[in-house]
Design a protein around this motif. Sequence first.
Motif: not given
Length: 162
Positions: A19-28, A128-134
Amino acid sequence: MKDLGELKYFLGIEFVRSNSGVAMHQRKYALQLISEIGLSGAKTAGTHIDNMKLTSRHYDEQTGQNQEEPLTDQVTYQKLIRKLLYLNMTRPDISFSVQTLNQFLHQPKKSHMDAALGVVKYIKRQPGQGISLSSNCSSEITAFCDADWDACPLIRKYWIFD
């Protein structure tokens, strides 16, 4: 045309909607990189590059300092930097370190490889750190710059602040 549903994984980037947005990460991708390099059992690092003075071989020859031998396997270094550049898309915290190491692709030294492995150890700390798009849309843009405005009239010309 076919609807494949909600986007979850694309080109090594995982997308998680909330609900707060989209999170993008490249953990794998990050875990795979750590495993390929052979640092699965290594300790993590708290910083990217620890106050290392990285110099090119040309600089060393000109100054007569730090006559370090070049890497015997330059391809491994180049592949590692290429993978770190790809990981940089969702990890802006490593961008300065990776771009600095990218400058030494043509003649890397052991110190450059050690610094690159230090970046991988830093990534291992939080893969697993990445970018969060609100999703809260705001028309306000906040930017920070440490440039001297009086000494840089061209910067003042193209940046307009209210």
